[in-house]
Design a protein around this motif. Structure first.
Motif, mmCIF file in Angstrom:
data_model
loop_
_atom_site.group_PDB
_atom_site.id
_atom_site.type_symbol
_atom_site.label_atom_id
_atom_site.label_comp_id
_atom_site.label_asym_id
_atom_site.label_seq_id
_atom_site.Cartn_x
_atom_site.Cartn_y
_atom_site.Cartn_z
ATOM 1 N N TRP A 51 5.159 73.026 55.555
ATOM 2 C CA TRP A 51 6.079 74.114 55.249
ATOM 3 C C TRP A 51 7.327 73.593 54.555
ATOM 4 N N VAL A 52 7.770 72.409 54.920
ATOM 5 C CA VAL A 52 8.937 71.818 54.250
ATOM 6 C C VAL A 52 8.600 71.508 52.794
ATOM 7 N N ALA A 53 7.411 70.973 52.581
ATOM 8 C CA ALA A 53 6.970 70.685 51.213
ATOM 9 C C ALA A 53 6.863 71.971 50.389
ATOM 10 N N GLU A 54 6.369 73.055 51.002
ATOM 11 C CA GLU A 54 6.275 74.325 50.304
ATOM 12 C C GLU A 54 7.660 74.847 49.923
ATOM 13 N N SER A 55 8.625 74.689 50.833
ATOM 14 C CA SER A 55 9.993 75.128 50.540
ATOM 15 C C SER A 55 10.584 74.345 49.382
ATOM 16 N N PRO A 64 10.718 64.044 48.376
ATOM 17 C CA PRO A 64 9.521 63.490 49.021
ATOM 18 C C PRO A 64 9.571 63.730 50.531
ATOM 19 N N ILE A 65 8.431 64.010 51.107
ATOM 20 C CA ILE A 65 8.318 64.288 52.540
ATOM 21 C C ILE A 65 7.518 63.177 53.198
ATOM 22 N N LYS A 66 7.989 62.729 54.367
ATOM 23 C CA LYS A 66 7.282 61.685 55.107
ATOM 24 C C LYS A 66 7.120 62.121 56.559
ATOM 25 N N GLU A 67 5.878 62.291 56.987
ATOM 26 C CA GLU A 67 5.623 62.604 58.392
ATOM 27 C C GLU A 67 5.794 61.345 59.247
ATOM 28 N N ILE A 68 6.481 61.485 60.358
ATOM 29 C CA ILE A 68 6.651 60.368 61.288
ATOM 30 C C ILE A 68 6.116 60.778 62.651
ATOM 31 N N GLU A 69 5.743 59.785 63.440
ATOM 32 C CA GLU A 69 5.215 60.047 64.777
ATOM 33 C C GLU A 69 6.248 59.811 65.858
ATOM 34 N N ARG A 70 7.267 58.989 65.557
ATOM 35 C CA ARG A 70 8.315 58.674 66.524
ATOM 36 C C ARG A 70 9.665 58.701 65.802
ATOM 37 N N PRO A 71 10.721 59.128 66.485
ATOM 38 C CA PRO A 71 12.026 59.234 65.830
ATOM 39 C C PRO A 71 12.493 57.945 65.158
ATOM 40 N N GLU A 72 12.254 56.803 65.803
ATOM 41 C CA GLU A 72 12.760 55.535 65.261
ATOM 42 C C GLU A 72 12.151 55.192 63.902
ATOM 43 N N GLN A 73 11.013 55.792 63.584
ATOM 44 C CA GLN A 73 10.397 55.534 62.282
ATOM 45 C C GLN A 73 11.193 56.141 61.130
ATOM 46 N N ASP A 80 13.994 56.922 51.163
ATOM 47 C CA ASP A 80 13.022 57.307 50.129
ATOM 48 C C ASP A 80 12.387 58.668 50.349
ATOM 49 N N ALA A 81 12.470 59.211 51.559
ATOM 50 C CA ALA A 81 11.814 60.487 51.850
ATOM 51 C C ALA A 81 12.487 61.146 53.047
ATOM 52 N N LEU A 82 12.360 62.466 53.111
ATOM 53 C CA LEU A 82 12.880 63.209 54.252
ATOM 54 C C LEU A 82 11.910 63.073 55.414
ATOM 55 N N PRO A 83 12.331 62.448 56.523
ATOM 56 C CA PRO A 83 11.418 62.278 57.663
ATOM 57 C C PRO A 83 11.201 63.601 58.411
ATOM 58 N N ILE A 84 9.953 63.905 58.691
ATOM 59 C CA ILE A 84 9.585 65.121 59.423
ATOM 60 C C ILE A 84 8.828 64.730 60.681
ATOM 61 N N LEU A 85 9.335 65.189 61.829
ATOM 62 C CA LEU A 85 8.656 64.969 63.105
ATOM 63 C C LEU A 85 8.166 66.316 63.607
ATOM 64 N N SER A 86 6.866 66.455 63.783
ATOM 65 C CA SER A 86 6.313 67.715 64.274
ATOM 66 C C SER A 86 6.825 67.999 65.681
ATOM 67 N N HIS A 87 7.200 69.250 65.914
ATOM 68 C CA HIS A 87 7.660 69.616 67.263
ATOM 69 C C HIS A 87 6.537 70.192 68.110
ATOM 70 N N VAL A 89 4.563 72.903 67.777
ATOM 71 C CA VAL A 89 4.261 74.338 67.791
ATOM 72 C C VAL A 89 4.174 74.815 66.351
ATOM 73 N N GLU A 90 3.003 75.264 65.944
ATOM 74 C CA GLU A 90 2.802 75.730 64.570
ATOM 75 C C GLU A 90 3.559 77.035 64.343
ATOM 76 N N ARG A 91 4.040 77.215 63.142
ATOM 77 C CA ARG A 91 4.693 78.465 62.783
ATOM 78 C C ARG A 91 4.006 79.079 61.565
ATOM 79 N N ASP A 92 4.310 80.361 61.334
ATOM 80 C CA ASP A 92 3.743 81.058 60.191
ATOM 81 C C ASP A 92 4.539 80.760 58.931
ATOM 82 N N GLU A 93 3.962 81.100 57.800
ATOM 83 C CA GLU A 93 4.714 81.006 56.551
ATOM 84 C C GLU A 93 5.890 81.971 56.609
ATOM 85 N N ALA A 94 7.045 81.491 56.185
ATOM 86 C CA ALA A 94 8.254 82.306 56.260
ATOM 87 C C ALA A 94 8.429 83.132 54.999
#
Length: 345
Positions: A51-55, A64-73, A80-87, A89-94
């Motif tokens: 969803w961040v990439a779509e925005s 650039p978007i970078k998925e991370i698994e742990r905050p320290e990453q 080089d990229a905006l770190p995204i940590l999944s919370h 809970v899936e959400r709908d398209e806004a």
């Protein structure tokens, strides 16, 4: 909280998703693009990467978007990229400008996850993007705003106090999200004294002010004129000020609201304690609307937020200013840095 001696060794900041149909995504993306020019501390966003990439694509922003698994990453990729940590809970398209209660679980979960990470030391602070309160309440959210919900998440014994900060002024409203007609009944000595103590502790610990000066406003015009225009100053505010002075705090007032905020007056205090929401926020937003930051005091973790709402009317149009979010991220990083030194001493 980490007790490291430099910003680079602090944990990254946790930034919540906010209202997906508002400007939260845009200001987050724009803040990351300005990370170097504003010397922003490392942060990660609690959202879903797709969803961040779509925005970013919809707004024409090359982020650039970078998925991370742990905050320290986040430290490894932030440049080089905006770190995204999944919370989790899936959400709908806004739909820009049209909040949906269906996205409330993801918004709430983002806040909860950020708080947990901060309490566990994996995030140096919580920075919250604006939420749409009506949409959340339509879902069943039982809190009038972030401040009250964060107080619940912090656990028993914590009484959150809202402070608004700009380069020109700091203000605290004693009563917050309540109708003006209810303010006189909700204004108590205890509430004023709690706000004074909390403010003094926070200004020392997180802002480096050794002896904070607190100006207390009156409630009524001319601070009541010795009871001729209301008795709240005589019966509630004056006794609270006297009690705080007896505890050794540098507190003075009550000062009439119409003389508290001119330039010379602002030089005499470090924070103004106001009796209701607009008495505090109108002068701050008038003096510096773009750079206002909402800070929640009295919590076991640091929390800041832009001092504006979801701006649904300009959502998705590429018009949103990220300055208040940038100031929120900078202030959160500064507070975390100061706290790390104070707590380690």
């Amino acid at each position: 909280m980490n007790s490291a001696g430099s910003k680079s060794r602090l944990a990254p900041l946790a930034l919540t998703v906010g209202e997906p149909s508002g400007i939260a995504s845009e200001i987050t993306l724009r803040a990351w693009l300005l990370r170097e020019s504003h010397a922003l501390p490392c942060f990660f966003l609690l959202d879903e990467a797709r969803w961040v990439a779509e925005s970013a694509k919809a707004l024409g922003l090359d982020v650039p978007i970078k998925e991370i698994e742990r905050p320290e990453q986040a430290h490894n990729c932030f440049n080089d990229a905006l770190p995204i940590l999944s919370h989790g809970v899936e959400r709908d398209e806004a739909s820009p400008g049209h909040p949906s209660p269906a996205n409330a679980p993801a918004i709430i979960r983002s806040i909860e996850r950020a708080v947990t990470l901060a309490q566990d030391g994996h995030a140096a602070a919580v920075v919250t993007n604006p939420i749409n309160k009506k949409s959340l309440m339509d879902y069943g959210f039982a809190h009038p705003g972030h401040t009250e919900y964060l107080g619940e998440l912090a656990g028993p014994g914590h009484r959150p106090v809202m402070m608004l900060v700009s380069p020109a002024l700091r203000v605290i409203p004693v009563t917050v999200h309540v109708p003006l007609s209810q303010v006189p009944n909700l204004l108590t000595r205890e509430a004023i004294e709690t706000a004074c103590r909390t403010a003094a502790q926070a200004l020392k610990r997180d802002f480096g002010i050794a002896e904070p000066r607190i100006a207390v406003s009156g409630l009524n015009p001319h601070a009541g004129e010795q009871g001729n225009i209301g008795r709240e100053e005589i019966e509630i505010i004056n006794p609270a000020i006297a009690a705080m002075k007896a505890e050794g705090l540098l507190v003075f007032g009550p000062v009439p609201g119409d003389t508290l905020f001119h330039a010379a007056a602002r030089e005499t205090y470090d924070v103004a304690l106001c009796m209701y929401h607009d008495q505090a926020l109108i002068p701050l937003k008038t003096l510096d609307f773009d750079r206002g930051v909402n800070v929640t005091l009295g919590l076991p973790f640091i929390r800041t937020s832009p001092d504006h709402g979801t701006a649904l009317g300009i959502a998705g149009k590429g018009m949103a200013s990220p300055i208040s979010l940038i100031e929120s991220l900078k202030l959160a990083g500064q507070m975390a840095y100061r706290r790390s030194w104070v707590d380690a001493a």
